[in-house]
Design a protein around this motif. Structure first.
Motif, PDB file in Angstrom:
ATOM      1  N   THR A 138       5.767 -23.682   2.533  1.00 39.51           N
ATOM      2  CA  THR A 138       4.663 -22.750   2.311  1.00 39.51           C
ATOM      3  C   THR A 138       4.594 -21.696   3.405  1.00 39.51           C
ATOM      4  N   ILE A 139       4.664 -22.111   4.643  1.00 33.45           N
ATOM      5  CA  ILE A 139       4.575 -21.169   5.756  1.00 33.45           C
ATOM      6  C   ILE A 139       5.785 -20.236   5.769  1.00 33.45           C
ATOM      7  N   ALA A 140       6.977 -20.773   5.482  1.00 30.23           N
ATOM      8  CA  ALA A 140       8.173 -19.935   5.446  1.00 30.23           C
ATOM      9  C   ALA A 140       8.059 -18.887   4.342  1.00 30.23           C
ATOM     10  N   ARG A 141       7.549 -19.295   3.185  1.00 31.95           N
ATOM     11  CA  ARG A 141       7.385 -18.328   2.090  1.00 31.95           C
ATOM     12  C   ARG A 141       6.338 -17.283   2.429  1.00 31.95           C
ATOM     13  N   LEU A 142       5.281 -17.690   3.117  1.00 32.46           N
ATOM     14  CA  LEU A 142       4.260 -16.715   3.512  1.00 32.46           C
ATOM     15  C   LEU A 142       4.838 -15.669   4.457  1.00 32.46           C
ATOM     16  N   ARG A 143       5.754 -16.061   5.290  1.00 35.66           N
ATOM     17  CA  ARG A 143       6.337 -15.124   6.253  1.00 35.66           C
ATOM     18  C   ARG A 143       7.370 -14.208   5.624  1.00 35.66           C
ATOM     19  N   ARG A 144       8.095 -14.692   4.623  1.00 32.71           N
ATOM     20  CA  ARG A 144       9.260 -13.969   4.118  1.00 32.71           C
ATOM     21  C   ARG A 144       9.103 -13.364   2.719  1.00 32.71           C
ATOM     22  N   ARG A 201       2.910 -13.562  -0.495  1.00 36.51           N
ATOM     23  CA  ARG A 201       1.820 -12.869   0.195  1.00 36.51           C
ATOM     24  C   ARG A 201       0.845 -12.249  -0.797  1.00 36.51           C
ATOM     25  N   ASN A 202       1.372 -11.680  -1.877  1.00 41.83           N
ATOM     26  CA  ASN A 202       0.510 -11.097  -2.916  1.00 41.83           C
ATOM     27  C   ASN A 202      -0.362 -12.168  -3.567  1.00 41.83           C
ATOM     28  N   CYS A 247      -4.073 -23.641  -2.639  1.00 42.14           N
ATOM     29  CA  CYS A 247      -3.662 -23.226  -3.985  1.00 42.14           C
ATOM     30  C   CYS A 247      -2.162 -22.955  -4.018  1.00 42.14           C
ATOM     31  N   LEU A 248      -1.671 -22.281  -2.988  1.00 36.17           N
ATOM     32  CA  LEU A 248      -0.252 -21.957  -2.908  1.00 36.17           C
ATOM     33  C   LEU A 248       0.595 -23.223  -2.861  1.00 36.17           C
ATOM     34  N   LYS A 249       0.159 -24.225  -2.113  1.00 34.25           N
ATOM     35  CA  LYS A 249       0.911 -25.476  -2.031  1.00 34.25           C
ATOM     36  C   LYS A 249       0.989 -26.155  -3.397  1.00 34.25           C
ATOM     37  N   ARG A 250      -0.106 -26.126  -4.143  1.00 31.70           N
ATOM     38  CA  ARG A 250      -0.067 -26.690  -5.500  1.00 31.70           C
ATOM     39  C   ARG A 250       0.877 -25.896  -6.389  1.00 31.70           C
ATOM     40  N   TYR A 251       0.869 -24.573  -6.252  1.00 35.87           N
ATOM     41  CA  TYR A 251       1.748 -23.698  -7.028  1.00 35.87           C
ATOM     42  C   TYR A 251       3.216 -24.033  -6.725  1.00 35.87           C
ATOM     43  N   ILE A 252       3.536 -24.192  -5.443  1.00 33.66           N
ATOM     44  CA  ILE A 252       4.896 -24.525  -5.039  1.00 33.66           C
ATOM     45  C   ILE A 252       5.293 -25.898  -5.576  1.00 33.66           C
ATOM     46  N   CYS A 253       4.363 -26.852  -5.553  1.00 30.75           N
ATOM     47  CA  CYS A 253       4.643 -28.197  -6.091  1.00 30.75           C
ATOM     48  C   CYS A 253       5.013 -28.133  -7.567  1.00 30.75           C
TER      49      CYS A 253
END
Length: 88
Positions: free
Chosen positions: A29-35, A40-41, A59-65
């Protein structure tokens, strides 16, 4: 089970879990937020809906899951390899 405090009210779905998997998910999650601009959107859209940054990341973590689950379950089993000749 309740996981509420102050004005925040939510339910914890599962008290148990794999801590290593949770750690890996957080790292992704953190790597995706940075890159990743799409990520980010997504987080910015959640914040604009009135969520805090922390809630948006949840929410993002659930989306990635959900994405990872699809990738794992859609994976085709490897085709059987031809029989290897036996060593004499």
């Amino acid at each position: 089970m309740e996981a509420s405090s102050g004005r925040t009210h939510r339910r914890r779905l599962n008290r148990g879990g794999d801590r290593q998997a949770n750690s890996a998910l957080y790292t992704i999650t953190i790597a995706r937020l940075r890159r990743d601009q799409r990520t980010r959107n997504y987080v910015q859209r959640r914040i604009n809906e009135g969520k805090t940054r922390r809630e948006a990341i949840r929410c993002l973590k659930r989306y990635i899951c959900r994405d990872l689950y699809r990738v794992i379950t859609d994976a085709r089993p490897p085709s059987p390899s031809p029989a290897l000749p036996r060593a004499a």
